[in-house]
Motif scaffolding. Structure first.
Motif, mmCIF file in Angstrom:
data_model
loop_
_atom_site.group_PDB
_atom_site.id
_atom_site.type_symbol
_atom_site.label_atom_id
_atom_site.label_comp_id
_atom_site.label_asym_id
_atom_site.label_seq_id
_atom_site.Cartn_x
_atom_site.Cartn_y
_atom_site.Cartn_z
ATOM 1 N N LEU A 14 84.771 20.854 34.584
ATOM 2 C CA LEU A 14 83.676 21.705 35.238
ATOM 3 C C LEU A 14 82.789 20.738 36.172
ATOM 4 O O LEU A 14 82.434 21.467 37.193
ATOM 5 C CB LEU A 14 83.096 22.072 34.022
ATOM 6 C CG LEU A 14 83.588 23.094 32.890
ATOM 7 C CD1 LEU A 14 82.699 23.515 32.023
ATOM 8 C CD2 LEU A 14 84.055 24.498 33.895
ATOM 9 N N GLY A 15 82.562 19.835 35.985
ATOM 10 C CA GLY A 15 81.551 18.987 36.928
ATOM 11 C C GLY A 15 82.368 18.827 38.379
ATOM 12 O O GLY A 15 81.721 19.002 39.521
ATOM 13 N N LYS A 16 83.829 18.542 38.237
ATOM 14 C CA LYS A 16 84.441 18.362 39.436
ATOM 15 C C LYS A 16 84.508 19.831 40.044
ATOM 16 O O LYS A 16 84.483 19.654 41.564
ATOM 17 C CB LYS A 16 85.841 17.832 39.179
ATOM 18 C CG LYS A 16 85.860 16.346 38.850
ATOM 19 C CD LYS A 16 87.258 15.757 38.817
ATOM 20 C CE LYS A 16 87.242 14.358 38.968
ATOM 21 N NZ LYS A 16 86.839 13.909 40.148
ATOM 22 N N VAL A 17 84.872 20.849 39.497
ATOM 23 C CA VAL A 17 84.720 22.212 40.155
ATOM 24 C C VAL A 17 83.544 22.355 40.733
ATOM 25 O O VAL A 17 83.551 23.019 41.833
ATOM 26 C CB VAL A 17 85.280 22.995 39.209
ATOM 27 C CG1 VAL A 17 85.009 24.603 39.730
ATOM 28 C CG2 VAL A 17 86.620 22.836 38.765
ATOM 29 N N GLY A 18 82.446 22.409 40.165
ATOM 30 C CA GLY A 18 80.942 22.438 40.466
ATOM 31 C C GLY A 18 80.838 21.720 41.815
ATOM 32 O O GLY A 18 80.230 22.273 42.780
ATOM 33 N N THR A 19 80.988 20.457 41.456
ATOM 34 C CA THR A 19 80.789 19.657 42.891
ATOM 35 C C THR A 19 81.273 20.070 44.115
ATOM 36 O O THR A 19 80.905 20.158 45.179
ATOM 37 C CB THR A 19 81.093 18.080 42.371
ATOM 38 O OG1 THR A 19 80.254 17.821 41.530
ATOM 39 C CG2 THR A 19 80.533 17.158 43.739
ATOM 40 N N GLY A 20 83.040 20.381 43.886
ATOM 41 C CA GLY A 20 83.759 20.670 44.871
ATOM 42 C C GLY A 20 83.121 21.998 45.659
ATOM 43 O O GLY A 20 83.233 22.294 46.770
ATOM 44 N N LEU A 21 82.755 23.305 44.492
ATOM 45 C CA LEU A 21 82.239 24.357 45.218
ATOM 46 C C LEU A 21 81.216 24.056 46.139
ATOM 47 O O LEU A 21 81.057 24.864 47.083
ATOM 48 C CB LEU A 21 82.170 25.446 43.961
ATOM 49 C CG LEU A 21 83.300 25.761 43.265
ATOM 50 C CD1 LEU A 21 82.884 26.692 42.329
ATOM 51 C CD2 LEU A 21 84.203 26.798 44.278
ATOM 52 N N ALA A 458 91.242 19.461 41.316
ATOM 53 C CA ALA A 458 91.454 18.450 40.580
ATOM 54 C C ALA A 458 90.723 18.819 39.188
ATOM 55 O O ALA A 458 91.029 18.584 37.991
ATOM 56 C CB ALA A 458 90.797 17.079 41.172
ATOM 57 N N GLY A 459 89.349 19.314 39.466
ATOM 58 C CA GLY A 459 88.665 19.890 38.235
ATOM 59 C C GLY A 459 89.470 20.945 37.161
ATOM 60 O O GLY A 459 89.471 20.806 36.189
ATOM 61 N N LEU A 460 89.938 21.810 38.035
ATOM 62 C CA LEU A 460 90.627 23.146 37.337
ATOM 63 C C LEU A 460 91.799 22.229 36.573
ATOM 64 O O LEU A 460 92.174 22.740 35.524
ATOM 65 C CB LEU A 460 90.983 24.170 38.157
ATOM 66 C CG LEU A 460 89.765 24.866 39.007
ATOM 67 C CD1 LEU A 460 90.406 25.906 39.894
ATOM 68 C CD2 LEU A 460 89.117 25.728 37.828
#
Length: 503
Positions: A14-21, A458-460
């Motif tokens: 979730l952190g990777k997804v949030g950072t990517g967004l 990657a996060g997903l």
């Protein structure tokens, strides 16, 4: 303990997804900051040094027109005039910015600009002639006298008529091409003409004591322009590249209408703000030519690996004849859009001179001349993200009008005729080195978006794999109590057998 590990893995995804967004949505603003730093015009920056002493120089091609049957036309022995185009004469534009001062309070640079032409290529000899070749053209000094006399009283016009006779002026003159373009020539009649015209007319060009040439201050005196003010976009990025003449009116004219006494405040075609919208027309000013142009989106075009917006150029003719009346012109300040101290013999809108740029549609219909009607002669090609000029071409033809004047003897019986004088084509192309840097900068924009999307993917992926593994773990069969008992029973059987053997 295992449950906590799964929570940590899901949290990482979730952190990777949030950072990517966040990076995906913020990268546009981050990139704009990088572009702003790259386009900075603050003293000491790379672009500032390039602006002061440009290394990329536009190329110019000049043409002049020889009036081959002038005598026959003036004697009414021919029905149509014949003009021969001679050129091109190739030059490169050498510009330098002088008297620069940075004003931190409002984020502007005040400066003057000096421009001259340097020969490039076989300029002295072309396929059609040489600069030392003598051609026949209209006598512009005599034409000025007749043009100014139209708005003066009868006594002044008669005095102009006697003046033309005393100085033995003719309707046509024979001059070298170099004199007509740059070198210029002195006419003895100019001094008495100044004394007669200047006290009653604010004719800045006619009142100057210097040679007469179409591009008179470029190569004759190398005089610097008036003082301009350039906005570097420090306070408002949308104002980046806006140039203001110090004669500009503090309050714009009503309904956005131009007036001869107004200065200008707008883009000059050298710098453009970032994030250009295709559906919005761009108005620019060319001070040296005293022209306002409107850029209208035409199409997208790929040049040097860069996708740009191609804009068609439409000439703006801002002034009406009523606005050019003597009362209006006399109220003009010395520093105004009427740039009589710099540039070519300015067009009618700027100084009331009988010099006009030709309409391509009208020119192409004149069969006695060889003008081009190509619609691509006027265009700008801009990179919309950074506002960089990739390519531009300004091709203009100038002409004058020969009209009869009943109060001036020299022009009483002349036919009414449109006379082409000269044509020039100014071409600019972004150098390959700067084009490569621009491609790298635009590639960085794509790379940033790709990295942000890759982070989201990657996060997903981590979250999906964690969920799939958890589901698989939950469905995996575990060991039963019967298997444990079976093992224990086998151990007991072995023990009993050993006991029996001991007995």
């Amino acid at each position: 303990m295992g449950c906590c590990r799964w929570y940590l893995v899901v949290g990482l995804g979730l952190g990777k997804v949030g950072t990517g967004l966040i990076f995906l949505f913020a990268w546009r603003d981050i990139f704009d900051i990088l572009v702003t730093e790259e386009k900075s015009l603050l003293p000491g920056s790379t672009l500032y040094k390039e602006w002061r002493r440009p290394t990329e120089r536009p190329s110019w091609q000049f043409y002049v027109y020889n009036w081959s049957n002038a005598q026959a036309i003036l004697e009414h022995q021919a029905s149509s005039a014949s003009f021969q185009e001679i050129g091109p004469f190739q030059y490169e534009e050498v510009a330098e910015v002088v008297d620069v001062k940075y004003h931190q309070a409002n984020g502007t640079l005040s400066y003057r600009k000096r421009t001259f032409f340097r020969p490039s290529g076989p300029h002295s000899t072309t396929t059609n002639g040489t600069e030392s070749e003598r051609i026949i053209s209209v006598n512009f000094v005599a034409l000025l006298a007749s043009h100014f006399g139209h708005s003066m009283d009868y006594s002044v016009q008669r005095e102009l008529s006697f003046m033309l006779h005393n100085f033995r002026q003719t309707v046509t003159v024979t001059r070298t091409i170099g004199q007509l373009l740059f070198t210029g020539y002195r006419e003895p009649m100019m001094e008495p003409l100044r004394k007669l015209v200047c006290p009653t007319k604010r004719r800045r060009v006619a009142c100057q004591d210097e040679r007469l040439a179409y591009f008179r201050t470029f190569n004759v005196t190398r005089r610097a322009s008036e003082v301009y003010s350039l906005d570097v976009g420090l306070k408002d990025r949308s104002k980046y590249g806006t140039v203001r003449s110090w004669g500009a009116a503090s309050v714009p004219a009503a309904h956005g209408e131009f007036h001869p006494c107004d200065g200008f405040a707008g883009l000059t075609g050298e710098f453009f703000p970032s994030r250009i919208e295709r559906d919005q027309a761009i108005v620019i000013v060319l001070p040296e030519l005293c022209r306002r142009l409107t850029l209208e989106f035409d199409r997208e075009q790929l040049v040097a690996g860069i996708m740009g917006f191609r804009y068609a150029v439409r000439l703006v003719r801002p002034f009406r004849s009523a606005q050019m009346s003597e009362s209006n012109m006399q109220s003009c300040p010395d520093t105004s859009i009427r740039l009589g101290r710099y540039g070519i013999l300015n067009t009618n809108e700027c100084n009331g001179f009988p010099l006009y740029e030709s309409d391509q549609a009208h020119v192409s219909s004149n069969e006695s001349t060889s003008f081009s009607s190509d619609s691509d002669l006027l265009y700008y090609l801009l990179e919309p993200t950074t506002g960089t000029v990739i390519e531009s071409n300004i091709d203009l033809t100038y002409h004058t009008f020969l009209r009869p004047n009943e109060h001036i003897a020299l022009f009483q019986s002349v036919p009414e005729l449109r006379i082409p004088l000269f044509r020039f084509a100014r071409y600019y192309r972004l150098s390959e080195l700067k084009a490569a840097k621009l491609r790298q900068l635009l590639h960085l924009l794509d790379v940033g978006h790709q990295i942000a999307l890759a982070g989201c993917v990657a996060g997903l992926t981590i979250i999906l794999l964690a969920v799939v593994y958890a589901c698989w773990k939950a469905q995996r069969p575990s060991k039963t109590n019967n298997d444990q008992y079976r093992i224990i029973g086998m151990q007991l059987s072995d023990g009993g057998r050993e006991h029996n053997l001991l007995k």
